[in-house]
Write a protein that holds these residues in place. Structure first.
Motif, PDB file in Angstrom:
ATOM      1  N   ASN A 262       0.826  -1.200   0.000  1.00 42.44           N
ATOM      2  CA  ASN A 262       0.000   0.000   0.000  1.00 42.44           C
ATOM      3  C   ASN A 262       0.868   1.260   0.000  1.00 42.44           C
ATOM      4  OD1 ASN A 262      -1.958   1.948   0.311  1.00 42.44           O
ATOM      5  ND2 ASN A 262      -2.808   1.149   2.197  1.00 42.44           N
TER       6      ASN A 262
ATOM      7  N   GLN B  85       2.419   3.362  -3.422  1.00 44.38           N
ATOM      8  CA  GLN B  85       1.869   4.706  -3.558  1.00 44.38           C
ATOM      9  C   GLN B  85       2.981   5.743  -3.633  1.00 44.38           C
ATOM     10  OE1 GLN B  85      -1.041   6.035  -0.740  1.00 44.38           O
ATOM     11  NE2 GLN B  85      -2.479   4.365  -1.167  1.00 44.38           N
TER      12      GLN B  85
ATOM     13  N   SER C  75      -6.338   2.375 -19.038  1.00 39.68           N
ATOM     14  CA  SER C  75      -5.076   3.104 -19.183  1.00 39.68           C
ATOM     15  C   SER C  75      -4.714   3.295 -20.652  1.00 39.68           C
ATOM     16  CB  SER C  75      -3.948   2.354 -18.457  1.00 39.68           C
ATOM     17  OG  SER C  75      -4.212   2.270 -17.075  1.00 39.68           O
TER      18      SER C  75
ATOM     19  N   GLN D 135     -16.147   4.885  -7.907  1.00 38.74           N
ATOM     20  CA  GLN D 135     -14.780   4.875  -7.388  1.00 38.74           C
ATOM     21  C   GLN D 135     -13.762   4.856  -8.511  1.00 38.74           C
ATOM     22  OE1 GLN D 135     -14.107   5.193  -4.119  1.00 38.74           O
ATOM     23  NE2 GLN D 135     -11.931   5.310  -4.593  1.00 38.74           N
ATOM     24  N   ASP D 136     -14.030   4.081  -9.562  1.00 40.45           N
ATOM     25  CA  ASP D 136     -13.104   4.038 -10.701  1.00 40.45           C
ATOM     26  C   ASP D 136     -13.065   5.377 -11.426  1.00 40.45           C
ATOM     27  OD1 ASP D 136     -12.519   1.387 -10.193  1.00 40.45           O
ATOM     28  OD2 ASP D 136     -14.112   0.639 -11.501  1.00 40.45           O
TER      29      ASP D 136
ATOM     30  N   VAL E  96     -10.920   8.554  -9.925  1.00 44.14           N
ATOM     31  CA  VAL E  96      -9.483   8.672 -10.225  1.00 44.14           C
ATOM     32  C   VAL E  96      -9.252   9.555 -11.439  1.00 44.14           C
ATOM     33  CG1 VAL E  96      -7.428   7.369 -10.899  1.00 44.14           C
ATOM     34  CG2 VAL E  96      -8.987   6.435  -9.199  1.00 44.14           C
TER      35      VAL E  96
ATOM     36  N   SER F 176      -5.339  10.265  -8.386  1.00 45.12           N
ATOM     37  CA  SER F 176      -5.208   9.667  -7.058  1.00 45.12           C
ATOM     38  C   SER F 176      -4.155   8.568  -7.097  1.00 45.12           C
ATOM     39  CB  SER F 176      -6.556   9.081  -6.617  1.00 45.12           C
ATOM     40  OG  SER F 176      -6.422   8.371  -5.407  1.00 45.12           O
TER      41      SER F 176
ATOM     42  N   ASN G 228      -4.350   6.266  -4.617  1.00 46.81           N
ATOM     43  CA  ASN G 228      -4.942   5.262  -3.738  1.00 46.81           C
ATOM     44  C   ASN G 228      -5.034   3.887  -4.383  1.00 46.81           C
ATOM     45  OD1 ASN G 228      -5.249   7.259  -1.820  1.00 46.81           O
ATOM     46  ND2 ASN G 228      -7.373   7.695  -2.369  1.00 46.81           N
ATOM     47  N   SER G 229      -5.098   3.841  -5.715  1.00 54.13           N
ATOM     48  CA  SER G 229      -5.186   2.553  -6.403  1.00 54.13           C
ATOM     49  C   SER G 229      -3.828   2.067  -6.912  1.00 54.13           C
ATOM     50  CB  SER G 229      -6.161   2.655  -7.583  1.00 54.13           C
ATOM     51  OG  SER G 229      -5.701   3.615  -8.524  1.00 54.13           O
TER      52      SER G 229
ATOM     53  N   ASP H  92      -0.423   0.139  -7.477  1.00 58.20           N
ATOM     54  CA  ASP H  92       0.060  -1.220  -7.260  1.00 58.20           C
ATOM     55  C   ASP H  92       1.384  -1.378  -8.000  1.00 58.20           C
ATOM     56  OD1 ASP H  92      -0.495  -1.853 -10.026  1.00 58.20           O
ATOM     57  OD2 ASP H  92      -2.571  -2.234  -9.487  1.00 58.20           O
TER      58      ASP H  92
ATOM     59  N   LYS I  68       1.424  -1.049 -11.940  1.00 58.33           N
ATOM     60  CA  LYS I  68       1.469   0.320 -12.468  1.00 58.33           C
ATOM     61  C   LYS I  68       2.851   0.934 -12.283  1.00 58.33           C
ATOM     62  CE  LYS I  68      -3.441   1.314 -11.712  1.00 58.33           C
ATOM     63  NZ  LYS I  68      -4.425   2.152 -10.984  1.00 58.33           N
TER      64      LYS I  68
END
Length: 343
Positions: free
Chosen positions: A71, A75, A132, A186-187, A190, A195, A197-198, A200, A203
């Motif tokens: 997490n 980030q 993306s 939520q998707d 961004v 953001s 927050n997603s 990983d 990415k």
């Protein structure tokens, strides 16, 4: 041997700016490293440096390993990479077009990515990597469109057309939101503000590989960029191939703006702020490395503030950067109009 005090004075004058630039670069690099550590170690869940080093070495600490390694760390690293990429993209466009308003988030390139990403989610039900890819395609399409529409109108014409394109894309996003299913909220969020927050590791890896390829080309194009910053006529008189340089730098700038947008959304005003701040730190001269460091520092500082500003709530980083960038944009518009340089 004869003494040449004049030559020594010239050498000293040349060394002075280089030393100053080296000190500023080192200070910014230290600031970015400190902000990276703050994002990883501090906040709502703190971890000690020995524990963090142990986790990097493969040690498993119940609870902490997941929070930090899956997490907070991705980030922070994604914020570092995205901020650097946005910063270089903004500096390229602002220097090439000789106008601080000419950043990807002002002239519609980032909004083009947002609009196509939201369209892919709402209209076609696309998810994951497909979104993306759609975002990158949208950024490239908008860049080509505004470049074609602004042909023969100079940098100011391109900026005005880009601002119009950005307004149109924002309207398109608003319309798509009215048609969206609540389960996609939520998707979609961004792609409105940006953001981390997603984030990983997938990415992070994609963006890291892309920047490893693109940033060396940015370094090679820095000489052409310095020439274009003097004006097209002056650059042509100095022997620069202006059309080729503009084309290559435009493609490079679009990719450097589209890639972090595809990974983290359009983090507001990072590209817009980084170039002028780096230029001010570099005694008025544009600098891509300094712009990259400033962009990374803005995103990392903004993300820490966004995550920890309201207990129990993690805001998108774009909310914080937008709050920082909006007053600067107003000041820039007022000051530019006073000096008759407004776009």
């Amino acid at each position: 041997m004869p003494v040449n005090p004049g030559g020594a004075w010239v050498r000293e004058q040349r060394r002075g700016p280089r030393r100053r630039r080296a000190w500023i670069t080192g200070a910014l690099a230290a600031l970015v490293a400190g902000l990276l550590a703050v994002n990883i170690l501090l906040g709502s869940y703190t971890v000690t440096i020995p524990d963090f080093l142990g986790m990097l070495g493969g040690e498993t600490i119940p609870g902490a390993s997941f929070i930090v390694m899956e997490n907070k760390l991705p980030q922070a690293v994604l914020g570092l990479l995205a901020g650097a990429s946005f910063g270089v993209a903004g500096a390229i466009f602002q220097s090439m077009l000789r106008n601080p308003l000419a950043s990807p988030d002002i002239i519609g390139i980032s909004y083009g990515a947002s609009a196509t990403a939201v369209a892919a989610i709402v209209l076609f039900g696309v998810g994951g990597t497909g979104v993306s890819v759609a975002a990158m395609a949208g950024a490239l399409a908008v860049a080509l469109l505004i470049t074609w529409l602004a042909r023969g109108r100079g940098g100011t014409g391109l900026i005005l057309i880009g601002i119009g394109a950005a307004a149109f894309m924002q309207a398109a996003v608003t319309f798509l939101l009215s048609r969206a299913d609540i389960s996609n909220a939520q998707d979609i969020l961004v792609w409105l503000t940006g953001s981390l927050n997603s984030a990983d590791w997938n990415k992070v890896a994609i963006l890291a590989v892309a920047l490893a390829v693109l940033l060396p080309f940015a370094g090679l194009g820095a000489r052409d960029l310095r020439g274009l910053a003097l004006g097209e006529d002056t650059a042509a008189g100095l022997g620069f191939n202006v059309p080729r340089a503009r084309l290559l730098l435009t493609v490079l700038g679009v990719l450097l703006a589209a890639l972090p947008t595809a990974a983290a959304g359009p983090i507001s005003f990072v590209a817009f702020l980084s170039g002028p701040i780096a230029k001010r730190l570099n005694a008025g001269a544009p600098s891509l490395p300094l712009a990259a460091l400033v962009g990374a520092a803005i995103v990392l500082a903004g993300n820490f503030a966004a995550v920890n500003a309201i207990p129990g709530t993690s805001l998108p980083v774009g909310v914080v950067t937008g709050a920082l960038g909006a007053p600067f944009l107003l000041w820039l518009l007022i000051s530019s109009n006073r000096t008759n340089q407004g776009g």
